[in-house]
Write an enzyme that holds these catalytic residues in place. Structure first.
Site, mmCIF file in Angstrom:
data_model
loop_
_atom_site.group_PDB
_atom_site.id
_atom_site.type_symbol
_atom_site.label_atom_id
_atom_site.label_comp_id
_atom_site.label_asym_id
_atom_site.label_seq_id
_atom_site.Cartn_x
_atom_site.Cartn_y
_atom_site.Cartn_z
ATOM 1 N N CYS A 105 0.519 -1.317 0.155
ATOM 2 C CA CYS A 105 -0.010 0.369 -0.118
ATOM 3 C C CYS A 105 0.650 0.959 0.231
ATOM 4 O O CYS A 105 1.938 1.436 0.148
ATOM 5 C CB CYS A 105 -1.236 -0.192 0.981
ATOM 6 S SG CYS A 105 -2.324 -1.413 1.640
ATOM 7 N N ARG A 151 4.688 -0.657 -4.879
ATOM 8 C CA ARG A 151 4.295 -0.686 -3.141
ATOM 9 C C ARG A 151 2.722 -1.471 -3.198
ATOM 10 O O ARG A 151 2.347 -2.709 -2.053
ATOM 11 C CB ARG A 151 3.700 0.249 -2.628
ATOM 12 C CG ARG A 151 5.373 1.161 -2.006
ATOM 13 C CD ARG A 151 4.824 2.296 -1.573
ATOM 14 N NE ARG A 151 4.543 2.110 0.306
ATOM 15 C CZ ARG A 151 5.553 1.591 1.156
ATOM 16 N NH1 ARG A 151 6.881 1.827 0.590
ATOM 17 N NH2 ARG A 151 5.610 0.992 1.946
ATOM 18 N N TRP A 198 -1.963 -2.987 -1.620
ATOM 19 C CA TRP A 198 -1.965 -4.393 -1.721
ATOM 20 C C TRP A 198 -2.369 -5.110 -0.984
ATOM 21 O O TRP A 198 -2.652 -4.992 0.695
ATOM 22 C CB TRP A 198 -1.065 -4.360 -1.703
ATOM 23 C CG TRP A 198 -0.197 -5.701 -1.501
ATOM 24 C CD1 TRP A 198 0.624 -6.294 -3.068
ATOM 25 C CD2 TRP A 198 -0.013 -6.972 -0.722
ATOM 26 N NE1 TRP A 198 0.758 -7.467 -2.589
ATOM 27 C CE2 TRP A 198 1.164 -7.826 -1.120
ATOM 28 C CE3 TRP A 198 -0.041 -6.860 0.485
ATOM 29 C CZ2 TRP A 198 0.656 -9.178 -0.469
ATOM 30 C CZ3 TRP A 198 0.324 -7.792 1.674
ATOM 31 C CH2 TRP A 198 1.105 -9.219 1.326
ATOM 32 N N ASN A 214 -1.788 2.359 5.125
ATOM 33 C CA ASN A 214 -1.147 1.191 5.343
ATOM 34 C C ASN A 214 -0.481 0.726 6.047
ATOM 35 O O ASN A 214 0.077 0.744 7.504
ATOM 36 C CB ASN A 214 0.009 2.026 4.352
ATOM 37 C CG ASN A 214 1.412 1.006 4.640
ATOM 38 O OD1 ASN A 214 1.314 -0.828 4.051
ATOM 39 N ND2 ASN A 214 2.363 1.537 4.393
ATOM 40 N N GLY A 215 -0.838 -1.323 6.609
ATOM 41 C CA GLY A 215 -0.592 -1.847 7.752
ATOM 42 C C GLY A 215 -1.957 -2.663 7.994
ATOM 43 O O GLY A 215 -2.398 -3.463 7.185
ATOM 44 N N GLU A 268 19.087 -17.241 -6.331
ATOM 45 C CA GLU A 268 18.377 -15.801 -7.085
ATOM 46 C C GLU A 268 18.075 -15.985 -8.398
ATOM 47 O O GLU A 268 16.901 -15.446 -8.336
ATOM 48 C CB GLU A 268 19.470 -14.753 -6.670
ATOM 49 C CG GLU A 268 19.306 -13.178 -6.811
ATOM 50 C CD GLU A 268 17.837 -12.397 -5.995
ATOM 51 O OE1 GLU A 268 17.369 -13.141 -5.935
ATOM 52 O OE2 GLU A 268 17.554 -11.517 -7.218
ATOM 53 N N LYS A 318 13.755 -14.933 -10.011
ATOM 54 C CA LYS A 318 13.695 -14.164 -10.153
ATOM 55 C C LYS A 318 13.081 -14.473 -11.151
ATOM 56 O O LYS A 318 11.498 -13.867 -11.871
ATOM 57 C CB LYS A 318 15.122 -12.806 -11.322
ATOM 58 C CG LYS A 318 15.683 -12.588 -10.579
ATOM 59 C CD LYS A 318 15.470 -11.013 -9.999
ATOM 60 C CE LYS A 318 14.217 -11.034 -9.238
ATOM 61 N NZ LYS A 318 15.122 -10.315 -7.712
ATOM 62 N N GLU A 325 8.830 -14.877 -9.912
ATOM 63 C CA GLU A 325 8.667 -13.772 -9.194
ATOM 64 C C GLU A 325 7.730 -13.019 -10.763
ATOM 65 O O GLU A 325 6.774 -12.313 -10.773
ATOM 66 C CB GLU A 325 9.062 -12.847 -8.774
ATOM 67 C CG GLU A 325 9.867 -13.463 -7.602
ATOM 68 C CD GLU A 325 10.763 -11.686 -6.893
ATOM 69 O OE1 GLU A 325 10.059 -10.869 -5.953
ATOM 70 O OE2 GLU A 325 11.624 -11.155 -7.417
ATOM 71 N N HIS A 382 20.279 -36.018 -5.219
ATOM 72 C CA HIS A 382 19.143 -36.369 -3.836
ATOM 73 C C HIS A 382 17.729 -36.304 -3.179
ATOM 74 O O HIS A 382 17.594 -36.108 -3.016
ATOM 75 C CB HIS A 382 19.797 -35.575 -2.325
ATOM 76 C CG HIS A 382 21.007 -36.115 -2.205
ATOM 77 N ND1 HIS A 382 22.137 -37.106 -1.657
ATOM 78 C CD2 HIS A 382 22.179 -35.091 -2.371
ATOM 79 C CE1 HIS A 382 22.982 -37.065 -1.692
ATOM 80 N NE2 HIS A 382 23.697 -35.747 -1.830
ATOM 81 N N LYS A 417 6.568 -4.433 -3.507
ATOM 82 C CA LYS A 417 7.821 -3.617 -3.726
ATOM 83 C C LYS A 417 8.303 -3.435 -2.027
ATOM 84 O O LYS A 417 9.790 -4.549 -1.532
ATOM 85 C CB LYS A 417 8.513 -2.908 -4.389
ATOM 86 C CG LYS A 417 10.031 -2.390 -4.412
ATOM 87 C CD LYS A 417 10.161 -2.556 -5.031
ATOM 88 C CE LYS A 417 11.960 -2.602 -5.339
ATOM 89 N NZ LYS A 417 12.992 -3.376 -5.645
#
Ligand code: AGP
Length: 611
Positions: free
Chosen positions: A2, A27, A74, A100-101, A484, A488, A491, A507, A606
């Site tokens: 948010c 955000r 969000w 926001n929260g 990583e 990427k 995402e 394994h 983000k």
């Protein structure tokens, strides 16, 4: 998680707030809304979807005024819908709130308000705040807000306006970031300073437990008991160009291409004149703390955690200090057995990640010294740390982190050399060799960026582009690179991908290998290169399709892979700074070829400011 923007001043604030929301859309982007006060009226417009949907509504039915508040969401409580979009208002449609929260006791507060006859219109935790302020309103908005906040448990950053208090914008913060921008006879609020740099670089960072009554010409900041507080006005040194795409189709591609410059920035002024020492004066931490520390703990999330895994290898092999690395959300829930003198290193681009912040606070309570690696100056994590090593990556807008990641890895490499020299565990010759190779890394990254042919081929090859799943495999310094690379791809292209230590593949994950499962092997010149080639053979023997990342001159590797991307040679500890570049590009181009939204992938935000 948010984004909030607000304006109060002589201008019509709607365009200013929309412009700020555009910069904060990273955000959250599942719905958006705006409220404006004019002539004792309150007008609100909300829309589901990206900001474009709100802009379209405002074009056909414009609103105007000042103060104005806006929000990009969000979702945490309630699906993305117009009813759940912010701003939320009270029953009288007089007070509007953006948040926001997470309000933890919203059910309890809601039950109390329902008993007084209040009708709720959304499934959110936020709406309760608008009604609660109305419940305490006796003609003074700021007094009603501070009274209401005494009942609230949870994390919040609020922007609040009321048609009955024209000229007043209220901001409050507890656990979620909020800055106040100081203009010329006008003020702004925003979740972060990037939303405001077009208008002002002068900002005040609100602290937890503070609320501000903001007017065009003045701001009064109080704690929740009404005690007046003072806040320093700081100047942000980022410029507007950093928050624009600069001719690239996506922020992510722009940020990938900024990496040579970012690594130059990380190094700038930090290699001593003798070429064998690191000058980290900007840390501002007594050297004895680093000399004596018995153990280092790294805490971070996501991509930043991957950088921490590389940081561990760098610090242990170069400085010989034992290091533990934890996912921040796990660290704070374990029994923290931190030996006296321990240093905890939170790593974060935003400096606002709730899990990392809470890990920091737990470590502080356990008596550790906090040395953070942070990109966003003035962020909560930077402010709550004993010392900060700034990452100097500039504004990162793409939700998929790229340049902040390489800046983190580079900062860890500098820190490892610094520690090694301070503690006498790294000889000047060895430090000199590392640093002189390090200074050549920016040009080598530029060479990786110039060499995209094979990556473009793979990204349009159906075996990679249309795969349902992919494996990323690496060893030692490049095991985290495999994690990583997989993150990427997941995402931004929504292809399921797993990162594994290449030696671990046999394994379990090898059971997945068929001609339908592409594998990306990160196999630069290193102590484990031959072992990785054996792992590649194991995959080839099962008809697996392989893309290898290898070092120029490694003629042998092509026989074991479908495609090879070559990177310039460098010392093994620095190799993740190069091997990660083709993986970022691969994820980017596959995402574009699959028609995905590169900069705003579904379900992500983000800055993750909820736990
Ligand atoms: C990276 O591409 C991510 N979107 C995510 O994993 C991110 O690295 C993580 O949320 C941590 O963020 P921070 O660096 O701002 O703390």
């Amino acid at each position: 998680m948010c984004g909030i923007v607000g304006y109060v001043g002589p201008k019509d604030g709607v365009g200013i707030v929309l412009d700020g929301l555009r910069r904060l859309e990273y955000r959250g982007y599942d719905s958006a809304g705006i409220s404006a006060v004019r002539d004792h009226t309150l007008d609100s417009v909300r829309a589901v979807g990206k900001l474009k949907a709100l802009e379209a509504k405002l074009t056909s039915a414009p609103i105007h005024g000042s103060p104005v508040i806006g929000h990009t969401r969000w979702a945490t409580h309630g699906v993305p819908s117009e009813a759940n979009a912010h701003p939320h208002t009270d029953d009288a449609l007089a007070i509007a709130v953006v948040h926001n929260g997470i309000i933890e006791n919203y059910l309890e507060l809601g039950a109390m308000l329902r008993a007084t006859g209040v009708q709720f219109r959304s499934e959110t935790d936020t709406e309760v705040i608008a009604h609660l302020i109305r419940h305490y309103y006796r003609g003074d908005l700021f007094a009603a807000v501070t009274r209401a906040l005494q009942d609230v448990r949870g994390a919040y950053a609020f922007g609040i306006v009321s048609k009955d208090d024209p000229g007043v914008l209220i901001a409050a913060r507890n656990g979620s970031p909020l800055v106040i921008g100081v203009g010329d006879n006008e003020h702004y609020i925003a979740s972060d300073a990037t939303a405001l740099i077009k208008y002002t670089r002068r900002v005040m960072y609100l602290d937890d437990g503070q609320a501000a009554e903001i007017r065009a010409d003045r701001t009064a900041i109080h704690d929740l008991n009404g005690k007046l507080q003072s806040l320093e006005v700081k100047t942000v040194d980022w410029d507007l160009a950093m928050a624009e795409k600069g001719g690239y189709p996506h922020f992510m591609l722009k940020e990938i291409h900024e990496q040579p410059e970012v690594i130059r920035n990380v190094l700038r002024g930090r290699v001593a004149a003798n070429g064998a020492d690191v000058a980290l004066d900007d840390i501002k931490l007594a050297p004895e703390i680093l000399v004596k520390c018995p153990r280092i703990f790294i805490v971070a999330c996501g991509t930043a955690w991957h950088s921490g895994l590389i940081g561990k290898r760098l610090i242990e092999s170069i400085a010989k200090v034992p290091v533990e690395v934890d996912i921040a959300s796990e660290f704070r829930y374990r029994d923290l057995l931190l030996p006296p003198g321990s240093v905890v290193i939170p790593v974060t681009q935003s400096g606002e990640t709730a899990d990392t912040l809470e890990a920091l606070r737990a470590a502080r309570r356990a008596g550790a010294t906090i040395l953070s690696l942070v990109n966003v100056q003035g962020s909560t994590i930077a402010r709550e740390s004993n010392a900060v090593l700034p990452l100097r990556a500039g504004i990162e807008m793409g939700v998929a982190s790229t340049k902040a990641y390489t800046a983190m890895v580079a900062a860890f490499a500098l820190l490892a050399i610094h520690l090694g020299r301070l503690r006498g565990s790294l000889a000047p010759e060895a430090a000199g060799a590392l640093l002189s190779d390090f200074l050549r890394i920016p040009d080598k990254i530029a060479a990786c960026l110039a060499n995209q042919r094979t990556i473009l081929e793979c990204a349009s090859d159906p075996r990679f582009r249309d795969a349902a799943s992919a494996l990323f495999l690496g060893r030692a310094y490049n095991y985290p690179t495999a994690l990583e690379g997989a993150l990427k791809l997941k995402e931004i292209s929504y292809i399921h991908a797993e990162g594994y230590g290449a030696g671990e593949m046999k394994h379990g994950p090898i059971a997945l290998v068929t001609d339908k499962l592409p594998s990306v092997f990160i196999a630069p010149q290193s102590a484990t290169r031959d072992k990785i080639v054996s792992n590649m053979q194991e995959v080839r023997a099962r008809n697996g399709v392989i893309l290898a990342i290898a070092t120029e001159g490694d003629a042998g590797i092509a026989a074991h892979a479908e495609k090879v991307v070559y990177i310039p040679p460098c010392l093994e500890p620095l190799s993740p700074l190069l091997t990660t570049i083709p993986l970022q590009l691969l994820a980017y181009h596959i995402s574009v070829n699959r028609g995905c939204d590169v900069d705003q992938p579904r379900n992500l935000a983000k800055s993750v400011t909820v736990e």
